[in-house]
Design an enzyme around this catalytic site. Structure first.
Site, PDB file in Angstrom:
ATOM      1  N   ASP A  62      17.286 -13.930  22.997  1.00 46.92           N
ATOM      2  CA  ASP A  62      17.782 -14.480  22.083  1.00 46.92           C
ATOM      3  C   ASP A  62      16.559 -15.167  21.296  1.00 46.92           C
ATOM      4  O   ASP A  62      15.514 -15.081  21.783  1.00 46.92           O
ATOM      5  CB  ASP A  62      19.032 -15.788  22.347  1.00 46.92           C
ATOM      6  CG  ASP A  62      19.507 -16.221  21.071  1.00 46.92           C
ATOM      7  OD1 ASP A  62      19.471 -15.695  19.944  1.00 46.92           O
ATOM      8  OD2 ASP A  62      20.318 -17.153  21.402  1.00 46.92           O
ATOM      9  N   CYS A  69      22.254 -11.503  20.426  1.00 43.09           N
ATOM     10  CA  CYS A  69      23.409 -11.717  19.780  1.00 43.09           C
ATOM     11  C   CYS A  69      23.364 -11.686  18.435  1.00 43.09           C
ATOM     12  O   CYS A  69      24.169 -11.551  17.735  1.00 43.09           O
ATOM     13  CB  CYS A  69      23.798 -13.252  20.090  1.00 43.09           C
ATOM     14  SG  CYS A  69      22.785 -14.480  19.746  1.00 43.09           S
ATOM     15  N   GLN A 116      30.856 -15.199  21.322  1.00 44.81           N
ATOM     16  CA  GLN A 116      29.610 -14.188  21.531  1.00 44.81           C
ATOM     17  C   GLN A 116      29.687 -13.684  22.912  1.00 44.81           C
ATOM     18  O   GLN A 116      29.450 -12.522  23.031  1.00 44.81           O
ATOM     19  CB  GLN A 116      28.093 -15.172  21.300  1.00 44.81           C
ATOM     20  CG  GLN A 116      27.330 -14.097  21.496  1.00 44.81           C
ATOM     21  CD  GLN A 116      27.163 -13.028  20.326  1.00 44.81           C
ATOM     22  OE1 GLN A 116      27.250 -13.271  19.100  1.00 44.81           O
ATOM     23  NE2 GLN A 116      27.249 -11.682  20.733  1.00 44.81           N
ATOM     24  N   HIS A 138      28.469 -20.998  22.997  1.00 44.13           N
ATOM     25  CA  HIS A 138      28.635 -19.889  22.034  1.00 44.13           C
ATOM     26  C   HIS A 138      29.734 -18.896  22.751  1.00 44.13           C
ATOM     27  O   HIS A 138      29.237 -17.653  22.819  1.00 44.13           O
ATOM     28  CB  HIS A 138      27.643 -19.123  21.391  1.00 44.13           C
ATOM     29  CG  HIS A 138      27.802 -18.420  20.205  1.00 44.13           C
ATOM     30  ND1 HIS A 138      28.861 -18.454  19.395  1.00 44.13           N
ATOM     31  CD2 HIS A 138      27.031 -17.598  19.604  1.00 44.13           C
ATOM     32  CE1 HIS A 138      29.056 -17.502  18.421  1.00 44.13           C
ATOM     33  NE2 HIS A 138      27.756 -17.171  18.252  1.00 44.13           N
ATOM     34  N   ARG A 170      32.042 -23.706  13.555  1.00 44.51           N
ATOM     35  CA  ARG A 170      30.794 -23.938  13.894  1.00 44.51           C
ATOM     36  C   ARG A 170      30.194 -25.303  13.662  1.00 44.51           C
ATOM     37  O   ARG A 170      29.898 -25.568  12.406  1.00 44.51           O
ATOM     38  CB  ARG A 170      30.040 -22.646  13.166  1.00 44.51           C
ATOM     39  CG  ARG A 170      28.666 -22.741  13.532  1.00 44.51           C
ATOM     40  CD  ARG A 170      27.808 -21.344  12.882  1.00 44.51           C
ATOM     41  NE  ARG A 170      28.255 -20.585  13.858  1.00 44.51           N
ATOM     42  CZ  ARG A 170      27.248 -19.567  14.112  1.00 44.51           C
ATOM     43  NH1 ARG A 170      26.206 -19.125  13.145  1.00 44.51           N
ATOM     44  NH2 ARG A 170      27.801 -18.347  14.766  1.00 44.51           N
ATOM     45  N   ARG A 218      32.397  -8.621  18.321  1.00 43.16           N
ATOM     46  CA  ARG A 218      32.991  -9.832  17.972  1.00 43.16           C
ATOM     47  C   ARG A 218      34.131  -9.796  17.056  1.00 43.16           C
ATOM     48  O   ARG A 218      35.200 -10.630  17.245  1.00 43.16           O
ATOM     49  CB  ARG A 218      31.891 -10.505  16.966  1.00 43.16           C
ATOM     50  CG  ARG A 218      30.573 -10.842  17.728  1.00 43.16           C
ATOM     51  CD  ARG A 218      30.811 -12.047  18.542  1.00 43.16           C
ATOM     52  NE  ARG A 218      31.192 -13.088  17.897  1.00 43.16           N
ATOM     53  CZ  ARG A 218      30.448 -14.309  17.201  1.00 43.16           C
ATOM     54  NH1 ARG A 218      29.181 -13.964  17.184  1.00 43.16           N
ATOM     55  NH2 ARG A 218      31.057 -15.348  16.532  1.00 43.16           N
TER      56      ARG A 218
HETATM   57  N1   CP Z   1      25.589 -13.812  16.709  1.00 42.59           N
HETATM   58  C1   CP Z   1      26.170 -14.844  15.865  1.00 42.59           C
HETATM   59  O1   CP Z   1      26.738 -15.815  15.917  1.00 42.59           O
HETATM   60  O2   CP Z   1      25.672 -14.639  14.755  1.00 42.59           O
HETATM   61  P1   CP Z   1      25.673 -15.431  13.271  1.00 42.59           P
HETATM   62  O3   CP Z   1      25.050 -16.632  13.613  1.00 42.59           O
HETATM   63  O4   CP Z   1      25.444 -14.693  12.188  1.00 42.59           O
HETATM   64  O5   CP Z   1      27.326 -15.790  13.150  1.00 42.59           O
HETATM   65  N1  NVA Z   2      20.930 -19.647  19.787  1.00 41.39           N
HETATM   66  C1  NVA Z   2      21.064 -19.328  18.544  1.00 41.39           C
HETATM   67  C2  NVA Z   2      22.348 -18.299  18.380  1.00 41.39           C
HETATM   68  C3  NVA Z   2      22.922 -17.562  17.118  1.00 41.39           C
HETATM   69  C4  NVA Z   2      23.886 -16.991  17.196  1.00 41.39           C
HETATM   70  C5  NVA Z   2      21.308 -20.419  17.661  1.00 41.39           C
HETATM   71  O1  NVA Z   2      22.187 -21.332  17.973  1.00 41.39           O
HETATM   72  O2  NVA Z   2      20.660 -20.427  16.468  1.00 41.39           O
END
Ligand code: CP
Ligand code: NVA
Length: 308
Positions: free
Chosen positions: A225, A266, A137, A134, A107, A294
């Protein structure tokens, strides 16, 4: 090398196979205590590195638990514990990690870091979120939709709010799984044209508008989101709030969708901003199923990456 970098980079038949395997593994666990290992010890003797340059609850825990359920071991490195692009090149980090572990999930902020890592790694790399996409997800979200409502092909999916990284992966999925997508939000928060053009080029119907009521009419799925993502500057929070308030998913907006329309987010959510508690906790909300899936879908993604 079987990297899982983005949904549009994987053949639709492979994506379908991943979803089928995820479902089969989920069904096999039904009734099992959570801590129990799967009969299929696909990752026995394997080590997986999980790299986090941004915070995470679901991605971190679901990968860690999923790897253990498959008999593997995990190494979690976060924040400044790794020198990704600082102190040494990403290419060198990729070559070094490849000598120690069998698979890398990352990530990160810049998509370029993910791509550079994948280019130089000699083990598969999985995208656990970048500023742009992502994919894990959205694989879980497609699985969740189909569990509740059957095939997603031909259905109307409406993204409400900021055209962000999760939205981009939905656009990739629209092309690969053949669903219709409407993105509703302010003009300057639209998804990048590249994602929209690609989805359209693969035959998906994609509409962009600034009228949430019109957008959600007859929707099969409504997705929200957070208004400010992790890579956004906190300084824009107030401006985003003003811009996106008209796009809050509340009971009134959901009432315009099909009666059985699902609601997804998500998570993490800012309850009372992008969606109300009434919707988040309402009968059509499947937010915790998405979170659970997930786990299952990532186990199948890892097995595909390693051909196990
Ligand atoms: N939805 C998701 O990726 O959550 P986190 O940021 O907690 O991993
Ligand atoms: N759009 C959000 C998703 C988190 C899982 C972010 O990037 O913060």
């Amino acid at each position: 090398m079987r990297h899982f970098l983005d949904i549009h980079k994987i053949d639709p038949e492979v994506l379908r196979g991943i979803l089928d395997q995820a479902k089969a593994m989920k069904d096999a666990r039904t009734g099992c205590p959570k801590g129990v290992e799967d009969d299929v010890q696909a990752l026995a003797g394997r080590m997986v590195a999980l790299l986090f340059e941004k915070p995470s609850t679901r991605t971190r825990v679901s990968f860690d638990v999923g790897i253990r359920q498959l008999g593997g071991k995990t190494l979690i490195l976060s924040g400044n514990e790794i020198q990704l692009g600082h102190g040494e090149t990403i290419a060198d980090t990729a070559r070094v990690l490849s000598r120690y572990v069998d698979l890398v999930m990352i990530r990160t902020f810049a998509e370029g870091s993910l791509l550079e890592l994948a280019r130089h790694a000699t083990v598969p790399v999985i995208n656990g979120l970048t500023n742009r996409t992502h994919p894990c997800q959205v694989m879980a979200d497609v699985m969740t939709f189909e569990e509740h409502r059957g095939p997603i092909a031909g259905r109307k999916v409406v993204w409400v709010g900021d055209g962000n990284n999760v939205c981009a992966s939905f656009l990739h999925a629209a092309g690969q799984f053949g669903f219709e997508m409407v993105v509703t939000g302010p003009e300057d928060l639209r998804p990048e044209a590249e994602f929209v053009d690609l989805a359209r080029a693969t035959g998906a119907s994609i509409e962009l508008n600034s009228d949430p009521a019109k957008a959600v009419t007859r929707a099969d799925l409504v997705v929200a989101d957070t208004w400010v993502s992790m890579h956004d500057s906190p300084a824009i929070k107030e401006r985003r709030r003003k811009q996106l308030e008209p796009y809050q998913v509340n009971a009134e907006l959901m009432a315009l969708a099909k009666k059985d329309a699902l609601f997804m987010h998500c998570l993490p959510a800012h309850r009372g901003e992008e969606a109300t508690d009434e919707v988040m906790d309402g009968p059509n909300s499947v937010i915790f199923d998405e979170a659970e899936n997930r786990l299952h879908v990532q186990k199948a993604i890892m097995r595909w990456c390693l051909d196990l």
